[in-house]
Design an enzyme around this catalytic site. Structure first.
Site, mmCIF file in Angstrom:
data_model
loop_
_atom_site.group_PDB
_atom_site.id
_atom_site.type_symbol
_atom_site.label_atom_id
_atom_site.label_comp_id
_atom_site.label_asym_id
_atom_site.label_seq_id
_atom_site.Cartn_x
_atom_site.Cartn_y
_atom_site.Cartn_z
ATOM 1 N N TYR A 114 2.981 -5.023 0.077
ATOM 2 C CA TYR A 114 1.544 -5.346 -0.009
ATOM 3 C C TYR A 114 1.359 -6.283 -1.192
ATOM 4 C CZ TYR A 114 -3.538 -4.317 -0.169
ATOM 5 O OH TYR A 114 -4.908 -4.390 -0.173
ATOM 6 N N LYS A 136 2.130 -7.667 3.748
ATOM 7 C CA LYS A 136 0.678 -7.674 3.907
ATOM 8 C C LYS A 136 0.156 -8.758 2.971
ATOM 9 C CE LYS A 136 -3.600 -5.017 3.507
ATOM 10 N NZ LYS A 136 -4.240 -3.751 3.051
#
Length: 307
Positions: free
Chosen positions: A136, A164
């Site tokens: 992420y 992400k």
């Protein structure tokens, strides 16, 4: 173990009842709506999932419930958002033990780790587990950027498979593709840049407002991937005022209010967060209710099917 990092992966909220206990009846109802719309993965324990206020025991119970409810109809992805490497390793161990299909990983929280420390943190978890991992990358909120050079280092770990992409720089999708080709699957992580990122080549969408509007979110993604760009744009333009609720410090309260208005959740949050009141609640409700009142008719073949 494998995850196909493609399609819409809702970052779901954790539901609470009036006694501040996890509300699995409300949670399951929302999950069923996501699956019916065509979600490919369910992400739990993220920012929207109020991970910072869940105990380790609650995280395990949430994972077990999600695995049971999803029942292999989509991937179950557990987020790792921890302050220590030791805690992150335990989280990864529990994820494998209790049936998660993959992991999403933030950099270390609270401590502003440097490049070397951040890489060692990710590497320690990657080496400890066979589970596929999505990094992420959100320097806007978490202050640590995973740069292209750092991804070069991380590419040697086969189970670090996806990103992400939440840098809020849509051109980063192109930079990643130019440098790494198909090595990392790119999942757009900012709702207000989702369609732009998909047009630029993102493979999937880790979505927030999908929690309240699952069919519309999946329809946008599928239409874009089917080359039906004008149809995707029409829905996206309707959706944008609501999607902007995803980029606010109170995104949890805003999205839970949206879930309540669409019948897919409750407003209950865990303190120190509090439900919205007064002018703010009136203003956010107006945005949500206007979207519901003008909800578009979705084209055939745009949701509940493969892109």
């Amino acid at each position: 173990m494998s995850v196909i990092w493609k399609g819409v992966f809702p970052a779901v909220t954790t539901k609470f009842n009036d006694n501040d206990e996890m509300d699995f009846a409300a949670f399951d109802k929302n999950i069923e709506a996501q699956l019916e719309a065509g979600a490919k993965g369910i992400i739990i324990g993220g920012s929207l999932g109020e991970a910072s206020v869940l105990s380790d025991t609650e995280k395990i119970e949430l994972l077990k419930q999600t695995v049971k409810t999803v029942n292999k109809r989509a991937y179950v992805i557990l987020n790792i958002a921890e302050q220590t490497t030791k805690a992150a390793l335990l989280c990864a161990e529990n994820a494998l033990k209790y049936g998660a299909d993959g992991l999403m990983m933030l950099p270390p929280l609270r401590y502003l780790a440097d490049k070397h420390e951040t890489l060692e943190y990710f590497a320690a978890v990657a080496k400890s587990t066979p589970l596929p991992i999505m990094i992420y990358n959100n320097p806007y909120d978490y202050k640590i950027e995973v740069t292209l050079d750092m991804f070069e280092e991380l590419s040697k770990y086969e189970n670090i498979q996806a990103v992400k992409e939440s840098t809020r720089d849509v051109s980063n999708v192109t930079r990643m593709i130019n440098k790494f080709g198909d090595r990392f699957k790119l999942m757009t992580g900012v709702d207000t840049l989702a369609l732009e990122s998909i047009f630029m080549g993102a493979h999937g969408w880790v979505a927030g407002l999908v929690d309240a509007f699952p069919r519309e979110t999946v329809a946008i993604f599928n239409l874009a991937k089917q080359g039906r760009h004008e149809e995707a744009l029409k829905i996206y333009r309707w959706f944008l005022p609501v999607l902007e609720l995803d980029i606010h410090p109170k995104l949890v309260q805003y999205i839970k209010l949206a879930e309540t208005q669409t019948g897919l959740g409750t407003e209950n949050v865990r303190a120190p967060r509090l439900p919205l009141v007064g002018e703010e609640r009136t203003r956010i409700l107006a945005i949500i209710d206007n979207a519901i009142a003008n909800r578009p008719e979705l084209p055939a073949g745009s949701w509940g099917v493969e892109a």
